[in-house]
Scaffold this motif. Structure first.
Motif, mmCIF file in Angstrom:
data_model
loop_
_atom_site.group_PDB
_atom_site.id
_atom_site.type_symbol
_atom_site.label_atom_id
_atom_site.label_comp_id
_atom_site.label_asym_id
_atom_site.label_seq_id
_atom_site.Cartn_x
_atom_site.Cartn_y
_atom_site.Cartn_z
ATOM 1 N N TYR A 132 0.840 -1.205 0.000
ATOM 2 C CA TYR A 132 0.000 0.000 0.000
ATOM 3 C C TYR A 132 0.875 1.255 0.000
ATOM 4 O O TYR A 132 0.627 2.193 -0.757
ATOM 5 N N ARG B 148 1.186 4.307 -2.724
ATOM 6 C CA ARG B 148 0.950 5.688 -2.309
ATOM 7 C C ARG B 148 2.132 6.591 -2.667
ATOM 8 O O ARG B 148 1.954 7.690 -3.210
ATOM 9 N N SER C 94 -2.825 -9.960 -3.625
ATOM 10 C CA SER C 94 -2.811 -8.887 -2.618
ATOM 11 C C SER C 94 -1.913 -7.716 -3.009
ATOM 12 O O SER C 94 -2.276 -6.562 -2.747
ATOM 13 N N ILE D 119 -3.888 -5.440 -5.391
ATOM 14 C CA ILE D 119 -4.973 -4.727 -4.704
ATOM 15 C C ILE D 119 -4.411 -3.600 -3.850
ATOM 16 O O ILE D 119 -4.889 -2.457 -3.893
ATOM 17 N N GLU D 120 -3.373 -3.893 -3.065
ATOM 18 C CA GLU D 120 -2.848 -2.908 -2.129
ATOM 19 C C GLU D 120 -2.111 -1.776 -2.844
ATOM 20 O O GLU D 120 -2.231 -0.608 -2.456
ATOM 21 N N HIS E 278 -2.732 -0.676 -5.856
ATOM 22 C CA HIS E 278 -3.766 0.149 -6.480
ATOM 23 C C HIS E 278 -4.436 1.050 -5.447
ATOM 24 O O HIS E 278 -4.651 2.246 -5.700
ATOM 25 N N ASN E 279 -4.760 0.505 -4.277
ATOM 26 C CA ASN E 279 -5.430 1.308 -3.258
ATOM 27 C C ASN E 279 -4.550 2.468 -2.785
ATOM 28 O O ASN E 279 -5.022 3.592 -2.597
ATOM 29 N N ALA F 247 -4.377 5.075 -5.697
ATOM 30 C CA ALA F 247 -5.623 5.832 -5.817
ATOM 31 C C ALA F 247 -5.781 6.819 -4.673
ATOM 32 O O ALA F 247 -6.237 7.960 -4.872
ATOM 33 N N GLU F 248 -5.413 6.407 -3.467
ATOM 34 C CA GLU F 248 -5.537 7.292 -2.311
ATOM 35 C C GLU F 248 -4.646 8.526 -2.464
ATOM 36 O O GLU F 248 -5.046 9.642 -2.138
ATOM 37 N N LYS G 86 -6.085 11.182 -4.880
ATOM 38 C CA LYS G 86 -7.308 11.875 -4.476
ATOM 39 C C LYS G 86 -7.043 13.343 -4.174
ATOM 40 O O LYS G 86 -7.928 14.184 -4.324
ATOM 41 N N THR H 78 -7.361 2.215 -15.840
ATOM 42 C CA THR H 78 -6.691 1.239 -14.985
ATOM 43 C C THR H 78 -6.820 -0.106 -15.680
ATOM 44 O O THR H 78 -7.876 -0.735 -15.679
#
Length: 507
Positions: A129, A133, A159, A162-163, A165-166, A169-170, A173, A183
């Motif tokens: 994650y 970021r 995983s 997913i992490e 990408h999250n 995206a965060e 923002k 994407t």
């Protein structure tokens, strides 16, 4: 020296094989894929097993197939392994097989990728994650908060995909003027990125930045877009940051990728964790590995240090294989004098400790290079900044737009311009950067943890290291060229920094 080192290894292994009274651990390793990242990790796992001396490894690679990995895990369990090390291909589909192993009392180490249940003994890996970021923040800073971005994800359901990408995206923002135009779905391979980009029906003519969730997919996107537009201005970044011919560090150094992010392999650390679990020693259930952003500012030094460590590791691996071959020939011979084995084993321990000390010195130097990035807070990551004004001799304000990375780049340039001046002082550097001596000292110390004098000394030694490797100049000539007032002092500092004499480097 090398022959003696090899002979000592042979004798120690012979001693271990003849007198070993401890348990031989059988460890299964289930890799979800087979690529250069996992090849490096497997080599480190084997090296860790060599050093432990009581570990037998059994490898299996699923080649991105859920069904194959489930079968391989069940098969490893049936062979009677003592511990399972596994990187799940996908979160949900592989978890039942891992649960079955765990329920049979087999300790499970999940590495790099996570499982959907809590039936595992320990997890070790980097923060995916956070990687996503930081890459989002980096891209936003390069685009000054405005542009069009494309993301290419790794294997669906895994995983890391997913992490990452999250986190990505965060980060974006906070930048409403950055548009994520697409994407796309890949599977960690270069070919999947090529296919995904070619299948995209939108406008590909004005993409400012592509974030591939690993370096291979970033390269696949780059090749595809370059074929469509020979005057391509798009920038690309990925994750993995491997050394080697096609690794991310070299690609960044050569300006093929704009940035990468080191995802550490640390197979030796995984083996150490496994043995601690098997022997009932204390261990952490969750271990996050340290990682760092790779840019053109630090890629060259990181590459040099990584390649040296790989060369040493390959050499030790070759010695071990040669030792194994020699031991096969010595099976029928019983000429070893047991009283001399202790002395020989002690010699080996001393030599291995020296070798580990040398690797530690290299690791410390590498840590200095990325120390600034590791210690930067999220708000310190480069943001869109107004044109930089010359700094006054007043104390900087909190609103000053000069970021840590930009300041260090300026300081590095100031040092390198005057590196051959033996009388170079902190006052000289401060004047070049329009700062007072106190301001320069405080900023450098705050951003890097080192003083300006320490960094100048390190810069001189790094330049000297490169000149010794790439030129035929004498040690004295190199010493004077990098600003040392006396070759003897250069030799002393070089030995303290790298653990060997300048003349020995060429040998």
């Amino acid at each position: 020296m090398r022959n003696l080192y090899l002979y000592v290894i042979i004798i120690l292994i012979a001693l271990t094989s003849c007198s070993q009274s401890g348990k031989q651990y059988k460890i299964g390793v289930s890799q979800c894929s087979d690529d250069i990242w996992r090849e490096k990790q497997n080599a480190e796992l084997r090296m860790g097993a060599y050093l432990q001396g009581d570990v037998e490894l059994h490898f299996a690679a699923a080649y991105d197939s859920d069904e194959r990995q489930v079968q391989q895990i069940d098969s490893l369990v049936e062979t009677g392994i003592d511990l399972l090390i596994v990187a799940p291909n996908q979160v949900a589909t592989i978890s039942p097989a891992i649960d079955r192993a765990f329920d049979k009392g087999i300790p499970v180490i999940v590495f790099e990728r996570k499982t959907s249940s809590q039936k595992y003994t320990a997890f070790i890996g980097a923060d995916n994650y956070e990687m996503g970021r930081v890459m989002g923040e980096y891209i936003a800073s390069q685009l000054h908060g405005k542009g069009r971005v494309m993301e290419i994800m790794g294997l669906e359901g895994s995983s890391p995909a997913i992490e990452r990408h999250n986190g990505f995206a965060e980060a974006l923002k906070r930048f409403p003027n950055i548009e994520v135009v697409a994407t796309l779905q890949g599977d960690w391979t270069e070919e999947s990125a090529v296919k995904a980009v070619k299948a995209y029906q939108g406008d590909l003519s004005n993409i400012d930045f592509v974030f591939g969730q690993n370096d291979r997919m970033a390269m696949g996107a780059r090749k595809t877009l370059s074929a469509l537009n020979s005057e391509l201005s798009t920038k690309f970044c990925g994750i993995d940051g491997l050394p080697g011919e096609d690794g991310g560090i070299r690609l960044v150094r050569d300006s093929i990728l704009d940035a990468s992010y080191i995802y550490p392999t640390h197979g030796d650390q995984i083996i150490e964790l496994a043995v601690n679990i098997l022997e009932g020693k204390p261990y952490e259930k969750e271990t996050l590995l340290m990682s760092a952003l790779v840019t053109r500012d630090n890629a060259r030094v990181l590459l040099m240090q990584n390649e040296e460590m790989m060369r040493q590791s390959d050499y030790l691996d070759q010695l071990h294989h040669r030792a194994d071959n020699y031991l096969d020939e010595l099976d029928t011979q019983h000429l070893i004098n047991w009283m001399s084995l202790g002395v020989i084993a002690l010699l080996l321990i001393i030599m291995v400790l020296f070798y580990l000390y040398h690797l530690k010195k290299i690791a410390i130097q590498r840590e200095r290079v990325v120390n600034t990035l590791w210690n930067m807070k999220p708000e310190d990551i480069p943001q869109a900044a107004a044109p930089e004004e010359p700094e006054s001799h007043e104390e900087p304000t909190e609103d000053e737009p000069v970021t840590a990375s930009l300041f260090i780049t300026r300081f590095k340039e100031a040092v390198e311009k005057r590196l051959d001046e033996s009388e170079l002082s902190v006052e000289d550097l401060a004047a070049d950067m329009n700062l007072s001596r106190v301001q320069l000292y405080r900023k450098v110390k705050s951003y890097t943890g080192s003083t300006p004098v320490e960094l100048v000394r390190t810069a001189r030694l790094n330049r000297g290291y490169q000149l010794l490797l790439t030129t035929d100049k004498s040690v004295s000539e190199v010493a004077y060229q990098v600003g040392f007032s006396a070759p003897s002092y250069f030799t002393k500092c070089f030995k303290e920094e790298y653990g060997l004499l300048p003349g020995d480097l060429r040998k």
